[in-house]
Design an enzyme around this catalytic site. Structure first.
Site, mmCIF file in Angstrom:
data_model
loop_
_atom_site.group_PDB
_atom_site.id
_atom_site.type_symbol
_atom_site.label_atom_id
_atom_site.label_comp_id
_atom_site.label_asym_id
_atom_site.label_seq_id
_atom_site.Cartn_x
_atom_site.Cartn_y
_atom_site.Cartn_z
ATOM 1 N N TYR A 80 0.847 -1.219 0.141
ATOM 2 C CA TYR A 80 0.010 0.114 0.231
ATOM 3 C C TYR A 80 0.806 1.143 -0.132
ATOM 4 O O TYR A 80 0.679 2.330 -0.733
ATOM 5 C CB TYR A 80 -0.941 -0.167 1.417
ATOM 6 C CG TYR A 80 -1.785 1.249 1.111
ATOM 7 C CD1 TYR A 80 -3.105 1.126 0.699
ATOM 8 C CD2 TYR A 80 -1.522 2.344 2.022
ATOM 9 C CE1 TYR A 80 -4.042 2.183 0.583
ATOM 10 C CE2 TYR A 80 -2.317 3.301 1.958
ATOM 11 C CZ TYR A 80 -3.563 3.316 1.447
ATOM 12 O OH TYR A 80 -4.376 4.501 1.501
ATOM 13 N N PHE A 132 -9.989 19.290 -24.633
ATOM 14 C CA PHE A 132 -10.595 17.781 -24.603
ATOM 15 C C PHE A 132 -11.643 17.643 -23.886
ATOM 16 O O PHE A 132 -11.967 18.535 -22.836
ATOM 17 C CB PHE A 132 -9.256 16.879 -24.104
ATOM 18 C CG PHE A 132 -9.814 15.331 -24.275
ATOM 19 C CD1 PHE A 132 -10.116 14.752 -25.550
ATOM 20 C CD2 PHE A 132 -10.224 14.677 -23.066
ATOM 21 C CE1 PHE A 132 -10.594 13.502 -25.568
ATOM 22 C CE2 PHE A 132 -10.610 13.452 -23.122
ATOM 23 C CZ PHE A 132 -10.702 12.760 -24.622
ATOM 24 N N THR A 133 -12.626 16.709 -24.009
ATOM 25 C CA THR A 133 -14.111 16.591 -23.275
ATOM 26 C C THR A 133 -13.591 16.737 -21.673
ATOM 27 O O THR A 133 -14.230 17.884 -21.090
ATOM 28 C CB THR A 133 -14.678 15.290 -23.561
ATOM 29 O OG1 THR A 133 -13.880 14.290 -23.375
ATOM 30 C CG2 THR A 133 -15.143 15.543 -25.073
ATOM 31 N N ASP A 223 -0.721 18.737 -21.372
ATOM 32 C CA ASP A 223 -1.512 17.466 -21.616
ATOM 33 C C ASP A 223 -0.747 16.547 -22.462
ATOM 34 O O ASP A 223 -0.663 16.719 -23.631
ATOM 35 C CB ASP A 223 -2.782 17.490 -21.997
ATOM 36 C CG ASP A 223 -3.649 16.322 -21.929
ATOM 37 O OD1 ASP A 223 -2.800 15.280 -21.957
ATOM 38 O OD2 ASP A 223 -5.015 16.345 -22.000
ATOM 39 N N LYS A 266 -2.887 6.001 -22.492
ATOM 40 C CA LYS A 266 -2.530 6.378 -23.795
ATOM 41 C C LYS A 266 -0.749 6.334 -23.852
ATOM 42 O O LYS A 266 -0.371 5.557 -24.435
ATOM 43 C CB LYS A 266 -2.851 7.503 -24.443
ATOM 44 C CG LYS A 266 -4.580 7.595 -24.823
ATOM 45 C CD LYS A 266 -5.055 9.098 -25.096
ATOM 46 C CE LYS A 266 -6.409 8.953 -25.156
ATOM 47 N NZ LYS A 266 -6.906 8.668 -26.527
ATOM 48 N N ARG A 389 -16.980 12.222 -32.482
ATOM 49 C CA ARG A 389 -16.524 13.326 -32.318
ATOM 50 C C ARG A 389 -16.887 14.582 -32.745
ATOM 51 O O ARG A 389 -16.473 15.173 -33.702
ATOM 52 C CB ARG A 389 -14.713 13.284 -32.333
ATOM 53 C CG ARG A 389 -14.203 12.344 -31.581
ATOM 54 C CD ARG A 389 -13.938 12.511 -30.170
ATOM 55 N NE ARG A 389 -15.002 12.380 -28.975
ATOM 56 C CZ ARG A 389 -14.835 12.164 -27.760
ATOM 57 N NH1 ARG A 389 -13.661 11.875 -27.163
ATOM 58 N NH2 ARG A 389 -15.941 12.193 -27.010
ATOM 59 N N PHE A 455 -22.293 12.163 -24.355
ATOM 60 C CA PHE A 455 -22.149 11.092 -25.480
ATOM 61 C C PHE A 455 -21.556 9.851 -25.054
ATOM 62 O O PHE A 455 -21.735 8.700 -25.581
ATOM 63 C CB PHE A 455 -20.772 11.628 -26.399
ATOM 64 C CG PHE A 455 -19.649 11.901 -25.578
ATOM 65 C CD1 PHE A 455 -19.393 13.188 -24.947
ATOM 66 C CD2 PHE A 455 -18.603 11.135 -25.235
ATOM 67 C CE1 PHE A 455 -18.342 13.277 -24.056
ATOM 68 C CE2 PHE A 455 -17.556 11.122 -24.392
ATOM 69 C CZ PHE A 455 -17.257 12.409 -23.935
#
Ligand code: F0G
Length: 482
Positions: A80, A132-133, A223, A266, A389, A455
């Site tokens: 942990y 970005f969303t 990002d 990603k 998109r 969406f």
């Protein structure tokens, strides 16, 4: 002259790996595909993966992992607190990005939540190349607003500008003059700009943004979720980067930014996320949020196995052959779709092929979701799952009216090292067929519409019996053949 040219955007992409574990796929008959699309409310997010033949919804958590990543997972140290695995990851990330601190999080949007809670408040304005969303949602949730300052070519689908993710620096300077530097907690730069078709920014542009931010005392937050594609495209397209190693470009990019965060679903072909930075005060404020929302500081919501895979995946991201796969396969898919006349975002970027649904279905207005209709129609026609998109991915304005997206895209993501050229040929062939029969496709309307990020879970219905007509035409043209 060679018969066939390979790689480097010139011809066939070349796999710089071999497959050693595979997953069987099933291509269901068109009637079953139509039924599962209807059952999913014409929203490809709601399909079951067992009904999907080729899943191009996203590259998030679906990139193929390497033998070295899988081997590393076996060495994970379960604890942990104070896991050796964390220290291996921490050391790797600090070495690659050259920052003093690393904070782990369970995925990219968790970083966005923490960064927004710490830095954004009512009245804040966050300039960015493009939203970005989830990044926009967190800024808005914390009372801020965003300003998109993309170069003009960025939203022009057919412009072949090599760096459509660049920021309009003159617009940035005048925005700072207008709203005042004190109201701008940071400038957000997104690598491999997702929603405009995986388009990169250039090193030269980032340097200019840094100059402006230095003059006005503003932070830059990067990002880096799609950094791998951006790095490869910088090396191929930007003269100043041609002789730099991927490590050197990464370091230069990171040095120009104050905070670097990423989705490890990603970047690094694993799952999880994290943030790195140098500033002591910001680190302490952000650190408080980790045990509150993510988990203890030495795992941040990630499993130790994923952290081991991420450390190796990030090392492998520094290998040009490894990161070539996304952009090279994307370039191939985009080139072949163009040959079939299918309108696509140019030039080919990273992430995947992006079909211009506005041009493909130019008879469907934004409020009937051309990109959503195209995603649904394409699944019926092929068993291939892409992602809308466009306007469906936008939120309604406060008065309830639609907020038409700048672009209406069907994204066909290319998880790295997953699909072969013949599978791409199938995708191209079915999309080419659909393009020839595009008049059969009509719009959609919501029957269940969530207020936030609609969406993901929203359900829709076709405006007419067009899916049935598509099935009939397909059956006439293809019969039982694959
Ligand atoms: N930033 C970018 C540029 C992304 O593409 C994503 C996710 C995130 C942040 C959020 O990261 O999913 O780990 O929480 N993009 C996925 C996609 C969802 O399909 O493009 P996350």
């Amino acid at each position: 002259m060679p018969d066939v040219r390979f790689h480097r955007g010139e011809g066939l992409p070349l796999e710089m790996h071999k497959a050693r574990i595979v997953q069987k796929l099933e291509l269901k008959p068109i009637e079953e595909r139509a039924a599962s699309m209807a059952g999913a409310g014409y929203n490809t997010f709601l399909l079951r993966n067992s009904d999907v033949f080729i899943d191009m919804l996203t590259d998030s958590g679906t990139n193929a992992m390497s033998d070295r990543q899988l081997a590393a997972m076996m060495m994970a140290d379960d604890a942990y607190a104070g896991s050796e695995t964390f220290y291996r990851l921490d050391e790797t990330i600090r070495r690659i990005f050259g920052k003093k601190y690393f904070l782990p999080a369970h995925q990219g949007r968790a970083c966005e939540s923490i960064i927004s809670q710490v830095f954004v408040g009512p009245g804040s304005v966050v300039p960015m190349n493009y939203h970005f969303t989830t990044s926009k949602a967190h800024i808005v949730l914390n009372g801020g607003r965003i300003e998109e300052l993309l170069v003009e070519e960025g939203l022009d689908v057919t412009s072949e500008h090599p760096f459509k993710g660049d920021m309009d620096t003159a617009a940035l300077s005048s925005l700072i003059d207008d709203v005042g530097a004190k109201n701008i907690p940071f400038v957000r730069i997104e690598a491999g700009t997702n929603l405009i078709g995986g388009q990169p920014f250039s090193l030269a542009n980032l340097r200019e943004v840094r100059g402006i931010c230095d003059d006005r005392g503003i932070m830059i937050v990067l990002d880096a979720s799609l950094l791998a594609d951006n790095l490869y495209l910088m090396k191929r397209r930007e003269e100043a980067c041609a002789d730099m190693s991927i490590e050197e470009i990464t370091r230069e990019v990171s040095d120009l930014c104050d905070v670097v965060y990423f989705s490890a679903r990603k970047l690094g072909c694993a799952r999880g996320g994290g943030m790195c930075l140098d500033d002591d005060d910001a680190y302490l404020r952000m650190r408080e949020m980790i045990p509150l929302y993510e988990g203890f500081l030495t795992y941040g919501g990630m499993s130790v196995r994923e952290m081991e895979a991420l450390a190796v995946g990030l090392e492998e991201t520094m290998d040009e052959d490894v990161i070539s796969q996304g952009p090279e396969f994307t370039a191939y898919a985009v080139g072949r779709l163009r040959e079939r006349g299918v309108p696509v975002v140019l030039p080919a970027g990273g992430l995947g092929a992006h079909v211009d649904a506005k041009a493909f279905l130019d008879h469907i207005p934004a409020e009937h979701y051309p990109a959503g209709a195209l995603a649904a129609a394409f699944f019926v026609a092929s068993g291939v799952r892409g992602m809308e998109r466009g306007t469906m991915s936008e939120q309604r304005d406060e008065d309830g009216s639609e907020h038409p997206a700048h672009m209406e895209l069907l994204r066909l993501a290319l998880p790295r090292r997953v699909f072969t050229v013949s599978q791409l040929e199938y995708v191209v062939d079915r999309l080419g067929w659909l393009y020839e029969n595009r008049h059969l496709v009509e719009g959609l309307r919501f029957v269940e519409e969530p207020e936030i990020l609609r969406f993901f879970f929203g359900k829709l219905e076709p405006l007419s019996a067009w899916p049935e007509r598509l099935v009939e035409q397909y059956t006439r043209d293809f019969g039982d053949s694959l």
